[in-house]
Scaffold this motif. Structure first.
Motif, PDB file in Angstrom:
ATOM      1  N   ASN A 122       0.831  -1.205   0.000  1.00 11.31           N
ATOM      2  CA  ASN A 122       0.000   0.000   0.000  1.00 11.31           C
ATOM      3  C   ASN A 122       0.862   1.251   0.000  1.00 11.31           C
ATOM      4  O   ASN A 122       0.588   2.225  -0.723  1.00 11.31           O
ATOM      5  CB  ASN A 122      -0.912   0.020   1.231  1.00 11.31           C
ATOM      6  CG  ASN A 122      -2.029  -1.008   1.173  1.00 11.31           C
ATOM      7  OD1 ASN A 122      -2.392  -1.490   0.098  1.00 11.31           O
ATOM      8  ND2 ASN A 122      -2.576  -1.360   2.321  1.00 11.31           N
ATOM      9  N   PHE A 123       1.906   1.225   0.822  1.00 12.97           N
ATOM     10  CA  PHE A 123       2.807   2.373   0.920  1.00 12.97           C
ATOM     11  C   PHE A 123       3.450   2.667  -0.432  1.00 12.97           C
ATOM     12  O   PHE A 123       3.504   3.830  -0.875  1.00 12.97           O
ATOM     13  CB  PHE A 123       3.875   2.075   1.974  1.00 12.97           C
ATOM     14  CG  PHE A 123       4.869   3.172   2.187  1.00 12.97           C
ATOM     15  CD1 PHE A 123       4.518   4.318   2.877  1.00 12.97           C
ATOM     16  CD2 PHE A 123       6.166   3.069   1.697  1.00 12.97           C
ATOM     17  CE1 PHE A 123       5.441   5.344   3.079  1.00 12.97           C
ATOM     18  CE2 PHE A 123       7.098   4.074   1.894  1.00 12.97           C
ATOM     19  CZ  PHE A 123       6.728   5.220   2.585  1.00 12.97           C
ATOM     20  N   ILE A 124       3.923   1.630  -1.109  1.00 17.10           N
ATOM     21  CA  ILE A 124       4.563   1.808  -2.413  1.00 17.10           C
ATOM     22  C   ILE A 124       3.574   2.359  -3.433  1.00 17.10           C
ATOM     23  O   ILE A 124       3.919   3.218  -4.262  1.00 17.10           O
ATOM     24  CB  ILE A 124       5.151   0.475  -2.900  1.00 17.10           C
ATOM     25  CG1 ILE A 124       6.330   0.062  -2.004  1.00 17.10           C
ATOM     26  CG2 ILE A 124       5.613   0.563  -4.356  1.00 17.10           C
ATOM     27  CD1 ILE A 124       6.822  -1.348  -2.255  1.00 17.10           C
ATOM     28  N   ALA A 125       2.328   1.876  -3.355  1.00 14.18           N
ATOM     29  CA  ALA A 125       1.296   2.308  -4.313  1.00 14.18           C
ATOM     30  C   ALA A 125       0.715   3.677  -3.988  1.00 14.18           C
ATOM     31  O   ALA A 125      -0.109   4.196  -4.753  1.00 14.18           O
ATOM     32  CB  ALA A 125       0.177   1.272  -4.353  1.00 14.18           C
ATOM     33  N   GLY A 126       1.130   4.273  -2.865  1.00  9.85           N
ATOM     34  CA  GLY A 126       0.597   5.580  -2.487  1.00  9.85           C
ATOM     35  C   GLY A 126      -0.756   5.516  -1.819  1.00  9.85           C
ATOM     36  O   GLY A 126      -1.443   6.539  -1.697  1.00  9.85           O
ATOM     37  N   ARG A 127      -1.147   4.310  -1.352  1.00  5.16           N
ATOM     38  CA  ARG A 127      -2.407   4.181  -0.623  1.00  5.16           C
ATOM     39  C   ARG A 127      -2.168   4.449   0.853  1.00  5.16           C
ATOM     40  O   ARG A 127      -1.135   4.044   1.399  1.00  5.16           O
ATOM     41  CB  ARG A 127      -3.000   2.781  -0.826  1.00  5.16           C
ATOM     42  CG  ARG A 127      -3.400   2.496  -2.269  1.00  5.16           C
ATOM     43  CD  ARG A 127      -4.168   1.182  -2.393  1.00  5.16           C
ATOM     44  NE  ARG A 127      -3.335   0.027  -2.103  1.00  5.16           N
ATOM     45  CZ  ARG A 127      -2.702  -0.695  -3.019  1.00  5.16           C
ATOM     46  NH1 ARG A 127      -2.797  -0.356  -4.312  1.00  5.16           N
ATOM     47  NH2 ARG A 127      -1.980  -1.748  -2.675  1.00  5.16           N
ATOM     48  N   PRO A 128      -3.092   5.103   1.538  1.00  7.22           N
ATOM     49  CA  PRO A 128      -2.843   5.541   2.917  1.00  7.22           C
ATOM     50  C   PRO A 128      -2.912   4.443   3.966  1.00  7.22           C
ATOM     51  O   PRO A 128      -2.577   4.688   5.127  1.00  7.22           O
ATOM     52  CB  PRO A 128      -3.946   6.578   3.154  1.00  7.22           C
ATOM     53  CG  PRO A 128      -5.060   6.158   2.248  1.00  7.22           C
ATOM     54  CD  PRO A 128      -4.387   5.621   1.020  1.00  7.22           C
ATOM     55  N   ASP A 129      -3.333   3.236   3.592  1.00 12.42           N
ATOM     56  CA  ASP A 129      -3.516   2.165   4.570  1.00 12.42           C
ATOM     57  C   ASP A 129      -2.207   1.429   4.874  1.00 12.42           C
ATOM     58  O   ASP A 129      -1.935   0.342   4.361  1.00 12.42           O
ATOM     59  CB  ASP A 129      -4.574   1.172   4.080  1.00 12.42           C
ATOM     60  CG  ASP A 129      -5.971   1.736   4.165  1.00 12.42           C
ATOM     61  OD1 ASP A 129      -6.158   2.764   4.845  1.00 12.42           O
ATOM     62  OD2 ASP A 129      -6.887   1.155   3.568  1.00 12.42           O
TER      63      ASP A 129
END
Length: 267
Positions: free
Chosen positions: A93-100
């Motif tokens: 998620n972090f790599i994809a720019g998702r906040p979770d």
């Protein structure tokens, strides 16, 4: 309890948050087939390890350190006290720019989780739990609300990636009995708090890496829920490598009924 929460927030502010949606190609690496790590994971873990040792000088079993040297995880059983650290839970998620995603730690004594911390940087929420003392969200006592009476109203998550084909078919067929079953949020540090606060009524995991599950399991049980192996025994953190399942639920009745529907009754 407060100082560990501060350490996680400080490490996140120093090494993780500045790289959120700002990672370069060279800052994302593959540490094992299908498993990625970022420079943020490694730098945050180094900061957290150093500061936790200053607070309580016992071994630190960190996700990235164990990836480099699996023998470090033996401390969970050979040492009377151990810190567990997941510097960035939900790395995909972090790599994809998702906040979770979350930054997590727990303290294990004699094989049992006695304290845990989950910091969600983008949501600015800190969850803490202490064995026998309760669960907390930003300093406010957290109590798991009752699950709906009918399973057809329950909301759950099933993490099926590591299930064998036969179990996967059974679980997928049984999932139709519930109101909603999703694949989860790809971060235990998001999913466990969601269950503790009533957004989910059950979660089925299969692979249970200790740094992923020790923090949230204590949070859920201290809030009034259940985190147990599929034979009904309470969750205890163990060395990586096992795939023996873990079912987390709002209460014992919800646990028993979910277990029976998805996998058959416990032995």
């Amino acid at each position: 309890m407060d100082r560990v929460a501060e350490i996680l927030a400080e490490a996140s502010a120093e090494a993780v948050e500045p790289r959120f949606r700002a990672l370069t190609a060279g800052e994302v690496m593959e540490k094992a087939p299908g498993e990625v790590v970022t420079i943020a994971d490694r730098e945050a873990e180094a900061i957290i390890e150093r500061r936790l040792r200053e607070l309580l000088p016992v071994p630190v079993v960190g996700e990235e350190a164990v990836a480099a040297d699996p023998a470090l995880a033996r401390a969970l059983h050979s040492e009377p006290a151990v810190w567990l650290v997941d510097p960035v839970d939900g790395t995909s998620n972090f790599i994809a720019g998702r906040p979770d995603y979350a930054v997590m730690a727990s303290l294990v004594r004699s094989g049992r989780t006695v304290a845990s911390w989950i910091w969600q940087p983008t949501h600015a929420v800190c969850y803490t739990a202490e064995l026998g003392a309760g669960a907390w969200r930003n300093g406010h006592r957290l109590t798991r609300p009752p699950a709906p009476a009918a399973p057809a109203e329950w909301r759950g998550a099933v993490k099926s990636r590591f299930l064998d084909p036969e179990r996967r078919r059974r679980v997928e067929a049984g999932s139709a009995a519930f109101g909603e079953v999703a694949p989860g949020r790809h971060a235990a540090g998001i999913e466990y708090p969601e269950l503790a606060e009533g957004g989910l009524d059950f979660i089925l995991y299969w692979r249970t890496l200790p740094w992923d599950h020790a923090p949230g399991s204590l949070l859920v049980t201290e809030a009034g829920g259940v985190s147990a192996r599929l034979d009904g025994s309470p969750y205890r953190p163990e060395e990586p490598g096992g795939e023996n399942g873990l079912l987390v639920a709002a209460d014992r009745e919800t646990w028993e009924r979910t277990r029976a529907v998805l996998l058959g009754p416990a032995d």
